[in-house]
Design a protein around this motif. Structure first.
Motif, short mmCIF file in Angstrom:
data_model
loop_
_atom_site.label_atom_id
_atom_site.label_comp_id
_atom_site.label_asym_id
_atom_site.label_seq_id
_atom_site.Cartn_x
_atom_site.Cartn_y
_atom_site.Cartn_z
N GLY A 10 -23.41 -35.23 12.04
CA GLY A 10 -23.19 -35.17 13.48
C GLY A 10 -22.19 -34.10 13.87
O GLY A 10 -21.06 -34.09 13.39
N ALA A 11 -22.62 -33.19 14.75
CA ALA A 11 -21.77 -32.08 15.18
C ALA A 11 -21.27 -32.29 16.60
O ALA A 11 -21.24 -31.38 17.41
N GLY A 12 -20.87 -33.54 16.90
CA GLY A 12 -20.18 -33.81 18.16
C GLY A 12 -18.69 -33.59 17.97
O GLY A 12 -18.24 -33.06 16.96
N PRO A 13 -17.87 -34.00 18.95
CA PRO A 13 -16.43 -33.80 18.83
C PRO A 13 -15.83 -34.44 17.58
O PRO A 13 -14.95 -33.86 16.94
N THR A 14 -16.32 -35.61 17.19
CA THR A 14 -15.79 -36.29 16.00
C THR A 14 -16.08 -35.50 14.74
O THR A 14 -15.18 -35.21 13.95
N GLY A 15 -17.35 -35.16 14.54
CA GLY A 15 -17.72 -34.45 13.33
C GLY A 15 -17.09 -33.08 13.23
O GLY A 15 -16.65 -32.66 12.15
N LEU A 16 -17.02 -32.37 14.35
CA LEU A 16 -16.43 -31.03 14.33
C LEU A 16 -14.93 -31.09 14.10
O LEU A 16 -14.36 -30.28 13.35
N ALA A 17 -14.24 -32.05 14.74
CA ALA A 17 -12.80 -32.20 14.51
C ALA A 17 -12.51 -32.52 13.05
O ALA A 17 -11.57 -31.98 12.46
N LEU A 18 -13.31 -33.41 12.47
CA LEU A 18 -13.12 -33.74 11.06
C LEU A 18 -13.42 -32.52 10.19
O LEU A 18 -12.69 -32.26 9.21
N GLY A 19 -14.46 -31.78 10.53
CA GLY A 19 -14.76 -30.57 9.77
C GLY A 19 -13.62 -29.58 9.79
O GLY A 19 -13.26 -28.98 8.76
N VAL A 20 -12.99 -29.39 10.96
CA VAL A 20 -11.84 -28.50 11.08
C VAL A 20 -10.69 -28.99 10.22
O VAL A 20 -10.07 -28.22 9.47
N ASP A 21 -10.39 -30.29 10.30
CA ASP A 21 -9.26 -30.84 9.55
C ASP A 21 -9.48 -30.69 8.05
O ASP A 21 -8.56 -30.31 7.30
N LEU A 22 -10.69 -30.95 7.57
CA LEU A 22 -10.97 -30.83 6.15
C LEU A 22 -10.96 -29.36 5.70
O LEU A 22 -10.48 -29.04 4.62
N LEU A 118 -14.26 -26.30 19.12
CA LEU A 118 -14.09 -26.83 17.77
C LEU A 118 -15.03 -26.14 16.78
O LEU A 118 -14.64 -25.86 15.63
N PHE A 119 -16.24 -25.83 17.21
CA PHE A 119 -17.21 -25.14 16.37
C PHE A 119 -16.70 -23.75 16.00
O PHE A 119 -16.77 -23.32 14.83
N THR A 120 -16.15 -23.05 16.98
CA THR A 120 -15.58 -21.72 16.71
C THR A 120 -14.43 -21.81 15.74
O THR A 120 -14.32 -20.99 14.81
N ARG A 121 -13.58 -22.80 15.91
CA ARG A 121 -12.45 -22.98 14.99
C ARG A 121 -12.93 -23.30 13.59
O ARG A 121 -12.39 -22.79 12.59
#
Length: 473
Positions: A10-22, A118-121
């Motif tokens: 899932g590439a919503g706010p949750t998934g993207l924020a987690l992707g950034v953090d990881l 978030l996707f850009t980050r």
């Protein structure tokens, strides 16, 4: 079969924020998304002060500030005339609740724009999203999870995080039920539209004008040329999502002419409900965001609770996968986040029903983990910051604490007490005792909460040994 440390579904706010953090922790994480692109609508548009702090830590604050704006004052309309202002929240109450935070009110950014940022980050950090990848099955064993897709090769991952929304395919595949209720049986239309002849200085509210009518609300979306239009309908209504259908609703309930709505950019309908997953974890698979809890949009709690799920889980996955922490650390995710989600569900439902006012209850700055198994406090101080609390901002010997906290590391704040010798990976801030901390040692987790507090370093080494070789020895 390709492999990753973590697959995020899932590439919503949750998934993207987690992707950034990881990604900033050096964890090989892949985000997979069923759709061919990012979600196009406004939906969750309110970012609460605590989430603003999280986004600052993730490195996207400037972009979020540039993309959005403050909430406009509500304007009540009756019979085509302005009847008076209505504030969605009490600014003085929110400012008081914000306390030390740099963010004193919710910030409006349409969800599609938050996701783009978030996707850009994520891409800046070397992360990636695979679109058009629909998960159809999961197979777990002692060493990992095999993720199977409707098309394309399977993936092998150490862990999987389901961030695929309220209708989560992963949650269903795991057989995890959700317990909840219908908050309101009346269907609601929500859409992003272009409108002429309506100012962008107010959130325009048109109360029901007759028997069987529902409300109409039209909010200018900060940073865009769009308005979000929301309309409620009687139970059982089949909502027309077409341009003509939306024009008819607006014309019937407001002074707008049908042709004043020039374009529909996105439209959806839903029945407000509240539901909580019975579990947030099954083996090596975790639920986060709407996959774990579904909110009424009232009060702006859903997106914010979801991003903070990601923020809680990210550092723990990083500690296990990169720092050698005991995998038992991951048990604390459900322990800490499920009670918070339940609490926020109660608040959003209360706001929807008019039982709770937006304000101190909705800014999320007072949430914490005092009862968590990760929390340890040996101090006897009363009325000061305790272990489990959000670590307040402030300035110590010229250093802003939130600047010191920013990043994937742990931080030791030593106030009026000598700091023990620590590895370079732990940032140390030293100063004299000051409020609201008082005197003592405060070990701040990577997600900005005090994990351990003491009058001396006794017991600190034993505590941090749980989190791996790269924290404190």
């Amino acid at each position: 079969m390709s492999a990753a440390d973590v697959v995020i579904v899932g590439a919503g706010p949750t998934g993207l924020a987690l992707g950034v953090d990881l990604a900033r922790r050096g964890v090989d994480a892949l985000v997979v998304e069923k759709a061919d692109g990012l979600f196009p609508g406004s939906r969750g548009k309110g970012i609460q002060p605590r989430t603003m702090e999280v986004l600052e830590d993730l490195g996207v604050l400037d972009a979020i500030l540039a993309a959005g704006g403050p909430y406009p004052v509500g304007m009540i309309w009756q019979d085509g005339e302005r009847a008076g202002e209505h504030r969605m929240f009490d600014p003085a109450e929110v400012k008081e609740a914000a306390g030390d935070s740099a963010f004193t009110e919710p910030w409006m950014v349409p969800q599609w724009r938050t996701q783009e940022i978030l996707f850009t980050r994520l891409k800046e950090l070397g992360g990636r999203v695979d679109f058009g990848r629909e998960v159809v099955a999961l197979d777990q064993d002692d060493t990992g999870v095999t993720v199977r897709f409707a098309s394309g090769p399977d993936l092998r991952a150490g862990y999987v995080v389901a961030a695929d929304g309220g209708r989560s395919a992963v949650r269903r595949a795991l057989g995890i039920d959700m317990t909840g209720e219908t908050v309101d049986p009346n269907p609601v239309l929500v859409c992003d539209v272009r409108i002429t002849g309506l100012d962008r200085d107010n959130w325009h509210v048109f109360p029901p004008s007759g028997e069987g009518d529902g409300f109409l609300a039209i909010c200018p979306l900060a940073g865009t040329e769009d308005f979000q239009l929301v309309a409620q309908f009687p139970e059982g209504t089949e909502v027309d999502l077409s341009l003509d259908g939306i024009r008819k609703v607006a014309a019937a309930r407001s002074h707008l002419a049908p042709e004043d709505i020039t374009e529909v950019r996105w439209a959806s309908d839903f029945r407000p409900r509240a539901a909580l997953a019975d579990r947030f974890r099954s083996g090596r698979v975790f639920l986060a965001g709407d996959a774990a809890h579904v909110h009424s949009p009232a009060g702006g709690q859903g997106l914010n609770t979801s991003v903070q799920d990601a923020y809680n889980l990210g550092w723990k996955l990083g500690a296990v996968l990169r720092d050698g922490a005991d995998p038992a650390l991951l048990d604390s995710y459900e322990e800490e986040r499920r009670p918070i989600a339940a609490q926020m569900l109660g608040i959003s439902t209360g706001v929807h029903r008019g039982e709770v006012r937006r304000g101190a209850a909705t800014v999320q700055l007072g949430l914490g983990y005092r009862e968590s198994s990760l929390t340890q406090d040996t101090r006897d101080a009363v009325g000061t910051v305790r272990a489990g609390d959000r670590a307040p901002d402030g300035t110590v010997e010229g250093v802003r604490l939130f600047d010191a906290f920013r990043g994937p590391h742990w931080t030791l704040v030593a106030l009026g007490v000598a700091a023990p010798g620590l590895p370079e990976s732990v940032r140390v801030v030293r100063g004299s005792a000051q409020e609201p901390y008082g005197k003592g040692l405060f070990l701040v987790r990577p997600d900005g909460y005090v994990g351990w507090a003491g009058n001396s370093a006794a017991g600190l080494g034993e505590y941090v040994a749980r989190f791996g070789s790269h924290t404190v020895s």
